[in-house]
Design a protein around this motif. Structure first.
Motif, PDB file in Angstrom:
ATOM      1  N   LEU A   1       0.849  -1.187   0.000  1.00 40.92           N
ATOM      2  CA  LEU A   1       0.000   0.000   0.000  1.00 40.92           C
ATOM      3  C   LEU A   1       0.884   1.236   0.000  1.00 40.92           C
ATOM      4  O   LEU A   1       1.833   1.324   0.790  1.00 40.92           O
ATOM      5  CB  LEU A   1      -0.940   0.019   1.204  1.00 40.92           C
ATOM      6  N   VAL A   2       0.593   2.157  -0.882  1.00 41.10           N
ATOM      7  CA  VAL A   2       1.374   3.381  -1.000  1.00 41.10           C
ATOM      8  C   VAL A   2       0.699   4.463  -0.169  1.00 41.10           C
ATOM      9  O   VAL A   2      -0.399   4.915  -0.487  1.00 41.10           O
ATOM     10  CB  VAL A   2       1.500   3.827  -2.464  1.00 41.10           C
ATOM     11  N   GLY A   3       1.346   4.839   0.908  1.00 44.84           N
ATOM     12  CA  GLY A   3       0.779   5.823   1.812  1.00 44.84           C
ATOM     13  C   GLY A   3       1.792   6.875   2.203  1.00 44.84           C
ATOM     14  O   GLY A   3       2.868   6.990   1.604  1.00 44.84           O
ATOM     15  N   PHE A   4       1.471   7.642   3.205  1.00 46.00           N
ATOM     16  CA  PHE A   4       2.383   8.650   3.728  1.00 46.00           C
ATOM     17  C   PHE A   4       2.042   8.902   5.189  1.00 46.00           C
ATOM     18  O   PHE A   4       0.946   8.587   5.650  1.00 46.00           O
ATOM     19  CB  PHE A   4       2.296   9.954   2.931  1.00 46.00           C
ATOM     20  N   GLU A   5       3.010   9.459   5.912  1.00 46.48           N
ATOM     21  CA  GLU A   5       2.788   9.830   7.304  1.00 46.48           C
ATOM     22  C   GLU A   5       2.703  11.343   7.416  1.00 46.48           C
ATOM     23  O   GLU A   5       3.530  12.070   6.865  1.00 46.48           O
ATOM     24  CB  GLU A   5       3.900   9.314   8.209  1.00 46.48           C
ATOM     25  N   VAL A   6       1.695  11.791   8.131  1.00 46.24           N
ATOM     26  CA  VAL A   6       1.485  13.209   8.381  1.00 46.24           C
ATOM     27  C   VAL A   6       2.232  13.606   9.651  1.00 46.24           C
ATOM     28  O   VAL A   6       2.136  12.930  10.670  1.00 46.24           O
ATOM     29  CB  VAL A   6      -0.022  13.505   8.546  1.00 46.24           C
ATOM     30  N   GLU A   7       2.969  14.691   9.583  1.00 52.50           N
ATOM     31  CA  GLU A   7       3.700  15.161  10.761  1.00 52.50           C
ATOM     32  C   GLU A   7       2.773  15.806  11.784  1.00 52.50           C
ATOM     33  O   GLU A   7       3.072  15.844  12.968  1.00 52.50           O
ATOM     34  CB  GLU A   7       4.763  16.185  10.341  1.00 52.50           C
ATOM     35  N   GLY A   8       1.661  16.357  11.319  1.00 50.90           N
ATOM     36  CA  GLY A   8       0.732  17.012  12.233  1.00 50.90           C
ATOM     37  C   GLY A   8       1.296  18.266  12.850  1.00 50.90           C
ATOM     38  O   GLY A   8       1.210  18.474  14.065  1.00 50.90           O
ATOM     39  N   THR A   9       1.876  19.137  12.029  1.00 54.91           N
ATOM     40  CA  THR A   9       2.529  20.320  12.587  1.00 54.91           C
ATOM     41  C   THR A   9       1.556  21.467  12.838  1.00 54.91           C
ATOM     42  O   THR A   9       1.501  22.026  13.925  1.00 54.91           O
ATOM     43  CB  THR A   9       3.644  20.814  11.638  1.00 54.91           C
ATOM     44  N   ASP A  10       0.782  21.823  11.805  1.00 51.70           N
ATOM     45  CA  ASP A  10      -0.148  22.949  11.933  1.00 51.70           C
ATOM     46  C   ASP A  10      -1.216  22.837  10.853  1.00 51.70           C
ATOM     47  O   ASP A  10      -1.218  21.899  10.044  1.00 51.70           O
ATOM     48  CB  ASP A  10       0.594  24.282  11.852  1.00 51.70           C
ATOM     49  N   LYS A  11      -2.130  23.814  10.802  1.00 50.76           N
ATOM     50  CA  LYS A  11      -3.249  23.762   9.862  1.00 50.76           C
ATOM     51  C   LYS A  11      -2.784  23.794   8.419  1.00 50.76           C
ATOM     52  O   LYS A  11      -3.337  23.092   7.557  1.00 50.76           O
ATOM     53  CB  LYS A  11      -4.215  24.916  10.132  1.00 50.76           C
ATOM     54  N   GLU A  12      -1.784  24.602   8.115  1.00 53.73           N
ATOM     55  CA  GLU A  12      -1.277  24.691   6.739  1.00 53.73           C
ATOM     56  C   GLU A  12      -0.765  23.334   6.266  1.00 53.73           C
ATOM     57  O   GLU A  12      -1.024  22.910   5.131  1.00 53.73           O
ATOM     58  CB  GLU A  12      -0.166  25.735   6.659  1.00 53.73           C
ATOM     59  N   HIS A  13      -0.059  22.670   7.125  1.00 56.96           N
ATOM     60  CA  HIS A  13       0.478  21.346   6.824  1.00 56.96           C
ATOM     61  C   HIS A  13      -0.654  20.351   6.576  1.00 56.96           C
ATOM     62  O   HIS A  13      -0.605  19.534   5.641  1.00 56.96           O
ATOM     63  CB  HIS A  13       1.354  20.893   7.992  1.00 56.96           C
ATOM     64  N   LEU A  14      -1.684  20.410   7.384  1.00 55.16           N
ATOM     65  CA  LEU A  14      -2.808  19.481   7.250  1.00 55.16           C
ATOM     66  C   LEU A  14      -3.600  19.743   5.973  1.00 55.16           C
ATOM     67  O   LEU A  14      -4.087  18.808   5.330  1.00 55.16           O
ATOM     68  CB  LEU A  14      -3.712  19.570   8.470  1.00 55.16           C
ATOM     69  N   LEU A  15      -3.726  20.995   5.587  1.00 52.14           N
ATOM     70  CA  LEU A  15      -4.419  21.313   4.343  1.00 52.14           C
ATOM     71  C   LEU A  15      -3.638  20.785   3.141  1.00 52.14           C
ATOM     72  O   LEU A  15      -4.226  20.302   2.164  1.00 52.14           O
ATOM     73  CB  LEU A  15      -4.621  22.824   4.225  1.00 52.14           C
ATOM     74  N   LEU A  16      -2.315  20.859   3.194  1.00 50.66           N
ATOM     75  CA  LEU A  16      -1.492  20.284   2.138  1.00 50.66           C
ATOM     76  C   LEU A  16      -1.698  18.775   2.075  1.00 50.66           C
ATOM     77  O   LEU A  16      -1.864  18.203   0.990  1.00 50.66           O
ATOM     78  CB  LEU A  16      -0.016  20.604   2.376  1.00 50.66           C
ATOM     79  N   ALA A  17      -1.705  18.139   3.232  1.00 50.35           N
ATOM     80  CA  ALA A  17      -1.932  16.690   3.273  1.00 50.35           C
ATOM     81  C   ALA A  17      -3.282  16.325   2.666  1.00 50.35           C
ATOM     82  O   ALA A  17      -3.414  15.365   1.908  1.00 50.35           O
ATOM     83  CB  ALA A  17      -1.848  16.192   4.713  1.00 50.35           C
ATOM     84  N   HIS A  18      -4.284  17.100   3.000  1.00 51.57           N
ATOM     85  CA  HIS A  18      -5.629  16.828   2.489  1.00 51.57           C
ATOM     86  C   HIS A  18      -5.683  16.975   0.974  1.00 51.57           C
ATOM     87  O   HIS A  18      -6.416  16.239   0.292  1.00 51.57           O
ATOM     88  CB  HIS A  18      -6.627  17.779   3.148  1.00 51.57           C
ATOM     89  N   SER A  19      -4.879  17.870   0.421  1.00 47.24           N
ATOM     90  CA  SER A  19      -4.931  18.150  -1.012  1.00 47.24           C
ATOM     91  C   SER A  19      -4.422  17.000  -1.866  1.00 47.24           C
ATOM     92  O   SER A  19      -4.837  16.857  -3.022  1.00 47.24           O
ATOM     93  CB  SER A  19      -4.128  19.420  -1.332  1.00 47.24           C
ATOM     94  N   PHE A  20      -3.525  16.177  -1.327  1.00 44.16           N
ATOM     95  CA  PHE A  20      -3.042  15.051  -2.142  1.00 44.16           C
ATOM     96  C   PHE A  20      -3.373  13.684  -1.563  1.00 44.16           C
ATOM     97  O   PHE A  20      -2.937  12.658  -2.077  1.00 44.16           O
ATOM     98  CB  PHE A  20      -1.540  15.164  -2.432  1.00 44.16           C
ATOM     99  N   LYS A  21      -4.175  13.667  -0.523  1.00 48.94           N
ATOM    100  CA  LYS A  21      -4.539  12.388   0.102  1.00 48.94           C
ATOM    101  C   LYS A  21      -5.199  11.436  -0.890  1.00 48.94           C
ATOM    102  O   LYS A  21      -5.004  10.214  -0.822  1.00 48.94           O
ATOM    103  CB  LYS A  21      -5.477  12.644   1.287  1.00 48.94           C
ATOM    104  N   HIS A  22      -5.973  11.966  -1.846  1.00 46.93           N
ATOM    105  CA  HIS A  22      -6.716  11.128  -2.784  1.00 46.93           C
ATOM    106  C   HIS A  22      -5.810  10.266  -3.658  1.00 46.93           C
ATOM    107  O   HIS A  22      -6.247   9.249  -4.203  1.00 46.93           O
ATOM    108  CB  HIS A  22      -7.588  12.003  -3.684  1.00 46.93           C
ATOM    109  N   LYS A  23      -4.550  10.660  -3.810  1.00 55.37           N
ATOM    110  CA  LYS A  23      -3.619   9.902  -4.653  1.00 55.37           C
ATOM    111  C   LYS A  23      -3.137   8.626  -3.980  1.00 55.37           C
ATOM    112  O   LYS A  23      -2.655   7.707  -4.659  1.00 55.37           O
ATOM    113  CB  LYS A  23      -2.388  10.758  -4.978  1.00 55.37           C
ATOM    114  N   PHE A  24      -3.247   8.569  -2.666  1.00 54.21           N
ATOM    115  CA  PHE A  24      -2.613   7.507  -1.896  1.00 54.21           C
ATOM    116  C   PHE A  24      -3.638   6.481  -1.409  1.00 54.21           C
ATOM    117  O   PHE A  24      -4.825   6.766  -1.303  1.00 54.21           O
ATOM    118  CB  PHE A  24      -1.869   8.107  -0.704  1.00 54.21           C
ATOM    119  N   ASP A  25      -3.127   5.296  -1.098  1.00 57.72           N
ATOM    120  CA  ASP A  25      -3.984   4.210  -0.617  1.00 57.72           C
ATOM    121  C   ASP A  25      -4.368   4.385   0.843  1.00 57.72           C
ATOM    122  O   ASP A  25      -5.412   3.882   1.274  1.00 57.72           O
ATOM    123  CB  ASP A  25      -3.268   2.860  -0.775  1.00 57.72           C
ATOM    124  N   MET A  26      -3.537   5.064   1.608  1.00 61.00           N
ATOM    125  CA  MET A  26      -3.774   5.232   3.038  1.00 61.00           C
ATOM    126  C   MET A  26      -2.857   6.312   3.577  1.00 61.00           C
ATOM    127  O   MET A  26      -1.933   6.749   2.889  1.00 61.00           O
ATOM    128  CB  MET A  26      -3.524   3.904   3.785  1.00 61.00           C
TER     129      MET A  26
END
Length: 307
Positions: free
Chosen positions: A96-121
């Protein structure tokens, strides 16, 4: 295709390689090959997503002259590499191709949300509080505590679980990474969280939110190699997650070949000691849940018999 009809469905939902993470070792191809040779049937690749500010770079990344641009390029290269490996192993092991979120701040989380759809988890984690990495060293942990409103461990815990709630609410991550990581460098006797009602209530809210969308709490063996006598999370957290109907999966959080499946036999004993009856794991098609009794008979455990 991988056969999911038998009991040998061993898995890990959290891994890193030296190809794409500065504090890991060994190349990604070797990591996946080792996982396959050990008998894993599901192995999630979860390199760290890029951060959005130089303020969040780790000390060793600064020493290596990393930049936000190089982190982004590195992450894009990882994605392409991981997708190739997924195809290469599709008839042998589910990658499964995924990524780990650092959970730093809102800007970081919005970036994560923007490409989450590309990944399996994805693995939802919190590694920074008040701009300070809380799992890097005791000194950094203490610095983060000093930046809370009153400089106490109690408030540091509250801040951690509040930020974790934001991660969960924003991303609905498939796996909650090292749920109580904030405790890694706690130097005093572990407090019962029920003594801190505002912290306890936040923990309950976080667990309930994860349960509402079917997320999994990882039992992460990395805590054992870092000096704990249990994986993340500690027994009080496991009991609370069980009471609230949460589900668990397994992770080694490996950062190199030597850590793949490391201490899994100890985690498995912990599973049985804590009275966990079922373990779940992700697949491309959805989540599979198996009984601990069935998994206990897996040939996967044979490699640990002499340890």
């Amino acid at each position: 295709m991988v056969d999911f009809s038998h009991q040998d469905l061993m898995h890990s939902h959290h891994s890193h390689s030296g190809s794409y993470v500065s504090h890991a070792v060994d190349d990604l191809d070797s990591i996946v090959a080792k996982a396959y040779s050990m008998g894993f049937k599901t192995f999630c690749l979860t390199e760290h997503m890029p951060r959005t500010s130089m303020n969040y770079l780790y000390p060793e990344e600064i020493e290596k002259s990393y930049t936000i641009e190089s982190l982004n390029k590195n992450f894009n290269n990882y994605y392409e590499h991981a997708k190739r490996l997924q195809q290469e192993y599709k008839d042998k092991m589910e990658v499964l191709v995924g990524f780990e979120v650092e959970g730093t701040d809102k800007e970081h989380l919005l970036l994560a949300h923007s490409f989450k759809h590309k990944f399996d988890m994805c693995v939802g984690s919190v590694h920074f509080l008040h701009g300070i990495p809380i799992d890097f060293s005791v000194d950094k942990w203490e610095e983060a505590k000093s930046l809370t409103s009153d400089g106490t461990t109690r408030t540091l815990y509250k801040d951690y679980f509040q930020l974790q709630h934001l991660v969960i609410d924003t991303l609905k991550p498939s796996v909650i990474g090292h749920f109580d990581l904030i405790r890694l460098f706690e130097t005093t006797e572990l407090v019962e969280l029920s003594q801190w009602p505002e912290v306890y209530d936040q923990v309950v809210k976080n667990i309930q939110l994860v349960n509402s969308y079917g997320g999994l709490f990882e039992l992460n063996s990395a805590a054992i190699r870092k000096g704990w006598d249990s994986p993340y999370p500690k027994p009080d957290m496991v009991k609370l997650i069980l009471e609230l109907g949460g589900k668990f999966c397994l992770s080694d959080d490996s950062h190199g070949l030597a850590q793949i499946g490391l201490n899994y036999h100890k985690v498995w004993q912990y599973v049985k000691d804590m009275g966990i009856t079922h373990i779940s794991h992700l697949t491309i098609r959805g989540t599979i849940e198996q009984s601990v009794e069935e998994l206990d008979g897996s040939s996967f455990w044979d490699q640990y018999k002499n340890l």
